[in-house]
Design a protein around this motif. Structure first.
Motif, PDB file in Angstrom:
ATOM      1  N   GLY A   1     106.987  72.606  58.552  1.00 20.03           N
ATOM      2  CA  GLY A   1     107.364  73.479  57.439  1.00 20.03           C
ATOM      3  C   GLY A   1     107.681  72.697  56.169  1.00 20.03           C
ATOM      4  O   GLY A   1     108.466  71.747  56.208  1.00 20.03           O
ATOM      5  N   GLY A   2     107.113  73.092  55.057  1.00 18.46           N
ATOM      6  CA  GLY A   2     107.414  72.473  53.785  1.00 18.46           C
ATOM      7  C   GLY A   2     106.329  71.527  53.312  1.00 18.46           C
ATOM      8  O   GLY A   2     106.375  71.048  52.169  1.00 18.46           O
ATOM      9  N   MET A   3     105.357  71.250  54.171  1.00 12.15           N
ATOM     10  CA  MET A   3     104.301  70.306  53.797  1.00 12.15           C
ATOM     11  C   MET A   3     103.508  70.839  52.599  1.00 12.15           C
ATOM     12  O   MET A   3     103.155  70.087  51.678  1.00 12.15           O
ATOM     13  CB  MET A   3     103.400  70.084  55.013  1.00 12.15           C
ATOM     14  N   GLY A   4     103.246  72.127  52.613  1.00 11.04           N
ATOM     15  CA  GLY A   4     102.495  72.736  51.506  1.00 11.04           C
ATOM     16  C   GLY A   4     103.296  72.763  50.212  1.00 11.04           C
ATOM     17  O   GLY A   4     102.736  72.608  49.124  1.00 11.04           O
ATOM     18  N   ASP A   5     104.597  72.954  50.315  1.00  9.53           N
ATOM     19  CA  ASP A   5     105.442  72.947  49.114  1.00  9.53           C
ATOM     20  C   ASP A   5     105.407  71.570  48.458  1.00  9.53           C
ATOM     21  O   ASP A   5     105.441  71.441  47.230  1.00  9.53           O
ATOM     22  CB  ASP A   5     106.887  73.295  49.478  1.00  9.53           C
ATOM     23  N   THR A   6     105.353  70.556  49.287  1.00 10.53           N
ATOM     24  CA  THR A   6     105.282  69.191  48.764  1.00 10.53           C
ATOM     25  C   THR A   6     103.938  68.946  48.098  1.00 10.53           C
ATOM     26  O   THR A   6     103.873  68.358  47.010  1.00 10.53           O
ATOM     27  CB  THR A   6     105.537  68.193  49.916  1.00 10.53           C
ATOM     28  N   LEU A   7     102.865  69.402  48.717  1.00 15.68           N
ATOM     29  CA  LEU A   7     101.540  69.253  48.106  1.00 15.68           C
ATOM     30  C   LEU A   7     101.501  69.936  46.735  1.00 15.68           C
ATOM     31  O   LEU A   7     101.030  69.357  45.747  1.00 15.68           O
ATOM     32  CB  LEU A   7     100.464  69.846  49.018  1.00 15.68           C
ATOM     33  N   ALA A   8     102.012  71.150  46.670  1.00 16.90           N
ATOM     34  CA  ALA A   8     102.006  71.878  45.395  1.00 16.90           C
ATOM     35  C   ALA A   8     102.786  71.106  44.333  1.00 16.90           C
ATOM     36  O   ALA A   8     102.388  71.048  43.166  1.00 16.90           O
ATOM     37  CB  ALA A   8     102.598  73.274  45.585  1.00 16.90           C
ATOM     38  N   GLY A   9     103.881  70.492  44.732  1.00 13.67           N
ATOM     39  CA  GLY A   9     104.681  69.712  43.786  1.00 13.67           C
ATOM     40  C   GLY A   9     103.963  68.470  43.296  1.00 13.67           C
ATOM     41  O   GLY A   9     104.099  68.084  42.125  1.00 13.67           O
ATOM     42  N   ILE A  10     103.213  67.830  44.163  1.00 14.36           N
ATOM     43  CA  ILE A  10     102.458  66.642  43.724  1.00 14.36           C
ATOM     44  C   ILE A  10     101.350  67.063  42.758  1.00 14.36           C
ATOM     45  O   ILE A  10     101.123  66.416  41.730  1.00 14.36           O
ATOM     46  CB  ILE A  10     101.852  65.878  44.927  1.00 14.36           C
ATOM     47  N   ILE A  11     100.684  68.158  43.072  1.00 15.79           N
ATOM     48  CA  ILE A  11      99.642  68.653  42.163  1.00 15.79           C
ATOM     49  C   ILE A  11     100.248  68.912  40.782  1.00 15.79           C
ATOM     50  O   ILE A  11      99.676  68.535  39.749  1.00 15.79           O
ATOM     51  CB  ILE A  11      98.988  69.932  42.726  1.00 15.79           C
ATOM     52  N   ALA A  12     101.412  69.519  40.763  1.00 13.66           N
ATOM     53  CA  ALA A  12     102.081  69.794  39.489  1.00 13.66           C
ATOM     54  C   ALA A  12     102.436  68.504  38.758  1.00 13.66           C
ATOM     55  O   ALA A  12     102.221  68.362  37.557  1.00 13.66           O
ATOM     56  CB  ALA A  12     103.338  70.637  39.730  1.00 13.66           C
ATOM     57  N   GLY A  13     102.981  67.554  39.488  1.00 15.99           N
ATOM     58  CA  GLY A  13     103.384  66.289  38.882  1.00 15.99           C
ATOM     59  C   GLY A  13     102.194  65.518  38.317  1.00 15.99           C
ATOM     60  O   GLY A  13     102.272  64.933  37.227  1.00 15.99           O
ATOM     61  N   PHE A  14     101.101  65.516  39.070  1.00 12.08           N
ATOM     62  CA  PHE A  14      99.906  64.821  38.588  1.00 12.08           C
ATOM     63  C   PHE A  14      99.323  65.541  37.365  1.00 12.08           C
ATOM     64  O   PHE A  14      98.946  64.903  36.379  1.00 12.08           O
ATOM     65  CB  PHE A  14      98.860  64.739  39.705  1.00 12.08           C
ATOM     66  N   ALA A  15      99.227  66.852  37.450  1.00  8.12           N
ATOM     67  CA  ALA A  15      98.639  67.607  36.335  1.00  8.12           C
ATOM     68  C   ALA A  15      99.437  67.384  35.057  1.00  8.12           C
ATOM     69  O   ALA A  15      98.881  67.251  33.965  1.00  8.12           O
ATOM     70  CB  ALA A  15      98.586  69.086  36.677  1.00  8.12           C
ATOM     71  N   ALA A  16     100.770  67.309  35.188  1.00 10.60           N
ATOM     72  CA  ALA A  16     101.614  67.176  34.002  1.00 10.60           C
ATOM     73  C   ALA A  16     101.479  65.804  33.367  1.00 10.60           C
ATOM     74  O   ALA A  16     101.421  65.677  32.144  1.00 10.60           O
ATOM     75  CB  ALA A  16     103.076  67.427  34.373  1.00 10.60           C
ATOM     76  N   GLN A  17     101.455  64.778  34.163  1.00 13.07           N
ATOM     77  CA  GLN A  17     101.483  63.439  33.575  1.00 13.07           C
ATOM     78  C   GLN A  17     100.106  62.905  33.227  1.00 13.07           C
ATOM     79  O   GLN A  17      99.992  62.022  32.375  1.00 13.07           O
ATOM     80  CB  GLN A  17     102.216  62.486  34.495  1.00 13.07           C
ATOM     81  N   PHE A  18      99.066  63.416  33.882  1.00 14.14           N
ATOM     82  CA  PHE A  18      97.714  62.963  33.563  1.00 14.14           C
ATOM     83  C   PHE A  18      96.983  64.078  32.818  1.00 14.14           C
ATOM     84  O   PHE A  18      95.876  64.477  33.174  1.00 14.14           O
ATOM     85  CB  PHE A  18      96.976  62.562  34.842  1.00 14.14           C
ATOM     86  N   LEU A  19      97.655  64.577  31.778  1.00 14.60           N
ATOM     87  CA  LEU A  19      97.169  65.770  31.081  1.00 14.60           C
ATOM     88  C   LEU A  19      95.780  65.572  30.456  1.00 14.60           C
ATOM     89  O   LEU A  19      95.036  66.523  30.279  1.00 14.60           O
ATOM     90  CB  LEU A  19      98.152  66.164  29.968  1.00 14.60           C
ATOM     91  N   LEU A  20      95.441  64.331  30.138  1.00 20.24           N
ATOM     92  CA  LEU A  20      94.162  64.081  29.466  1.00 20.24           C
ATOM     93  C   LEU A  20      93.026  63.811  30.458  1.00 20.24           C
ATOM     94  O   LEU A  20      91.870  63.692  30.073  1.00 20.24           O
ATOM     95  CB  LEU A  20      94.312  62.922  28.481  1.00 20.24           C
ATOM     96  N   THR A  21      93.373  63.713  31.724  1.00 17.20           N
ATOM     97  CA  THR A  21      92.356  63.523  32.762  1.00 17.20           C
ATOM     98  C   THR A  21      91.834  64.910  33.157  1.00 17.20           C
ATOM     99  O   THR A  21      92.595  65.872  33.155  1.00 17.20           O
ATOM    100  CB  THR A  21      93.022  62.847  33.985  1.00 17.20           C
ATOM    101  N   PRO A  22      90.562  65.033  33.511  1.00 15.20           N
ATOM    102  CA  PRO A  22      90.078  66.349  33.951  1.00 15.20           C
ATOM    103  C   PRO A  22      90.929  66.894  35.112  1.00 15.20           C
ATOM    104  O   PRO A  22      91.249  66.166  36.052  1.00 15.20           O
ATOM    105  CB  PRO A  22      88.642  66.059  34.402  1.00 15.20           C
ATOM    106  N   LEU A  23      91.257  68.154  35.017  1.00 16.66           N
ATOM    107  CA  LEU A  23      92.182  68.753  35.979  1.00 16.66           C
ATOM    108  C   LEU A  23      91.640  68.711  37.403  1.00 16.66           C
ATOM    109  O   LEU A  23      92.410  68.606  38.366  1.00 16.66           O
ATOM    110  CB  LEU A  23      92.481  70.205  35.565  1.00 16.66           C
ATOM    111  N   ILE A  24      90.348  68.769  37.551  1.00 18.09           N
ATOM    112  CA  ILE A  24      89.779  68.666  38.899  1.00 18.09           C
ATOM    113  C   ILE A  24      90.120  67.304  39.497  1.00 18.09           C
ATOM    114  O   ILE A  24      90.544  67.205  40.646  1.00 18.09           O
ATOM    115  CB  ILE A  24      88.243  68.880  38.850  1.00 18.09           C
ATOM    116  N   ASP A  25      89.970  66.280  38.714  1.00 18.43           N
ATOM    117  CA  ASP A  25      90.264  64.939  39.225  1.00 18.43           C
ATOM    118  C   ASP A  25      91.735  64.772  39.580  1.00 18.43           C
ATOM    119  O   ASP A  25      92.070  64.191  40.609  1.00 18.43           O
ATOM    120  CB  ASP A  25      89.859  63.878  38.192  1.00 18.43           C
TER     121      ASP A  25
END
Lengths: 274, 274, 274, 274
Positions: free
Chosen positions: D209-233
């Motif tokens: 339990g919680g593995m998916g919540d962690t994945l969603a958080g990493i996706i958010a963290g990556f998207a926020a800090q690598f804003l200039l990188t294509p979102l798919i990447d």
């Protein structure tokens, strides 16, 4: 009486199938923790989650929600004053009684809600309440985890005379399904309908508050994730793991805290997985 | 004045008997922690549990329950505004006063409830309240843990003139049983009816808030679990352990935090157990 | 402009005198942390305690008490809605503003209560409130810790034109005592009446929420415990330590969390103590 | 279908520019966590902060504030019952749905408040609410993180028949911008308008339990800090990192807890930064 060895761990702790998900490893519902004894369900849950249960929910006094999540965001919480019927019936394993105080109402409700196929672990205050109020046992599969005084209250047999015979008498008369009884003591004994097992390991460094709550949580975690393994075996493996970890910690520690045992579970289990 | 050495640890920290359980290692009741000073009882409890007390309960302001359980699910909690009589009388060791603020009512009640055979440790705010309100000392076995200013308030003897003589005068007049007095300072001194002991270890890396609360908790933990050892010896061993751990941490740290000392207790004690 | 080197650490971090106690290392009062920004004062306090302040109290929204004690039982807490006069005047160092939101009333009260000899560190929201409401600066010794936008709001000088001249103008006109200004940026600059200092270390792994709160806490901790060292030097040493630890963590980490920097302080400082 | 490799990490995880600050690394708003499911947003936030997001705010039930700050003083908190419009519109990335229960009102409001340029990650309960109530998708950039049953509810295509075709049909009809869909399963697949990617790593030790919540958080963290990188990447790199860390932990652990994965992020990312 058969002496347990680490062989039981190799029998029970199997590598997981690739094609599995958290539902495969069972839903555990922990019921306990009054305002005063909230630590007990935290220790239950730490043990259940670290041993690998798929999903763990703690039904407890709401005052305990924050402390539970401070230790374990991995668990869900609910108010044990709410109707627990749905939560109970949606679970594979229910652990009731650690730090439950005098909440007879919750024990009664849980006993009436469980199904015959579910696994119910009865610990701590719930055992005392059953004894004091002569509650009939529920129809579910049962694991009881009394220490010697609780077993005396339940069985009416004094600590000195506790034996397989006493267990048989109790079992014949009071239970719908034969329970597994984990009688906690120096060299814990496990009474089952296949025989009696004795734990040759463990030691007095474990003599500290919360040790039993942790054991109950490991039993729940093992029962939930190894659902297809005979329940006697999973229980024995849980009992063995609990003390084997304590023994290892005791090489360098004068006392071993319950929370340390839970933290050590993932690495310990890996060594036996096959 | 006798200088303490690690010899006291070998005398006190004995391997535990196999045939023992958590009741063997004593019940500790910690009373303290107003809304503002809740950290004090957390540090008391961390020290008592990690030093090996069997069962630890904290009676405190309910606002502190969650923080206590976030650190230590191993403890039980209760509201210090409730009637503590039963909890006090069911304990082997009571530690009162860390972060207790101005709760004179609780000190008075505790002093009136304790039995002659119980061990009562009086720390922090409780010492100031005794001095300010000229409270009569209770009939129990007593350990006082003042720092120098608290001792001045209690004894009426200025810091400069604090000496064995002052202790004797105070002891003759005010106490039913001779107390043990742990006078905290650089090279802490312990006054007993067997003599005065000085701690030749410890250092200014310990000069940080909460250090005394941790010491009081170790004294409580040692007194509870080594109940059959003379109380003077267990107190001396606790005082020694507290500073010996700090000295070790100070090899690599500029300051040593109280919570780090508690965390180090199980491994430290193991090295001396015999 | 003088470049800072680790030499400043050897100047400031001195071995403690044996004959010292927690009072010797100063009383720090941290004021901040509304309901929404409670994490800020936790990071202030972790930094102040780990850097060696003698006694740390956090005046904050009561909703934050439990989280503070979960991290740090070593601190005391109080409600920042209560009258803080006594707490302010009993402190050696006051740090106000981290996560303080729009609590102008608390800034005003604090500014009016401080004495000329006290050290007041003004951070975060408090700087914005001063700028927005044109608050007169208090008569105390001042350390301001703006980032570039906050400094622009305060000084009226745009980020591009921020320079020693701007500082001089501001300082002449508005302050009773010359403040120390820690202008946070890549290669942070410290403006003082002895000159300007530049930090040649630190990096973008520090670009994460809470880093400034930790810096403010270290400045407070250093100022409190090294009270006899010139305040400019203690501030420079705090600024240097904060980024030097981050640099070390960054050898193995992509980002460095503020709480990790605080945890590393005791070992870091030990290496420079002399 | 393209198999992901660690090459994606070298593409996305770039050394940070010196001339950057926390604003450079994005503002993340996490919306979720009812009274019962507060752990989910704690795991979201641990992942987002440890992966390097600049500023993280959690909008949740106020009962969760203390537990969040006990884990992460680095985050800000707000009551998700308050008007979230400003907080949503001030964010670069919004993650909604982990432990959100039946709060349809919050999903609706969030969907109506987001702008077309913002990144919205929809997880857990929010996906179920969209499916049950046939909510129209918002105009923002979208990442959906369903497990197979949630995807079946959303797409109307049964688990057995889930395929690229199904995605295309859904995408054509319902979305304003083509979303990225992270379909969680053994060997997670990521559907994008550039193609489908399969994750060849990860294993059943993550089934907790919680593995998916962690994945969603990493996706958010990556998207926020690598804003200039294509979102798919950035999404692919987040998905890869999550399981690669789990694989490493699984060398020594039977199960891998979500919180352990977050704690390992800073060191893991450092190894790939270039």
């Amino acid at each position: 009486m058969e002496k347990l060895s680490e062989q039981i761990l190799y029998q029970v702790i199997k590598n997981r199938a690739n094609d599995s998900h958290k539902g495969t490893y069972g839903r555990v519902l922990i019921i306990g923790g009054t305002k005063q004894f909230g630590g007990a369900v935290i220790m239950n849950a730490l043990a259940a989650v670290n041993s690998g249960a798929g999903l763990v929910t703690v039904a407890t006094d709401p005052i305990n929600f924050t402390a539970i999540h401070s230790h374990l965001p991995e668990t869900m919480v609910m108010d044990f004053n709410d109707d627990l019927t749905h939560a109970i019936q949606a679970s594979d394993v229910i652990l009731i009684g650690s730090g439950l105080g005098d909440r007879l109402d919750i024990v009664k409700h849980t006993f009436s809600a469980v199904f015959a196929k579910q696994i119910l672990i009865v610990d701590g205050s719930a055992l005392t309440l059953v004894a004091e109020h002569h509650l009939p046992w529920p129809k579910s599969r049962l694991i009881l985890t009394p220490h010697q005084m609780e077993w005396q209250r339940l069985s009416g047999v004094s600590v000195e005379q506790q034996s397989f015979e006493a267990f048989n008498i109790l079992a014949r008369e009071k239970f719908i399904q034969k329970p597994i009884i984990v009688l906690k003591q120096f060299h814990t004994q496990v009474y089952t309908n296949k025989g009696i097992y004795e734990l040759p390991i463990g030691g007095p460094y474990q003599a500290t508050g919360g040790m039993g709550d942790t054991l109950a949580g490991i039993i729940a975690g093992f029962a939930a994730q190894f659902l297809l393994t005979p329940l006697i075996d999973t229980t024995l493996a849980a009992v063995y793991s609990h003390s084997a970890i304590a023994d290892e910690l005791a090489h360098t520690q004068y006392v071993t805290l319950p929370t340390q045992i839970s933290a050590a579970l993932p690495r310990f289990m890996k060594r036996y997985a096959n």
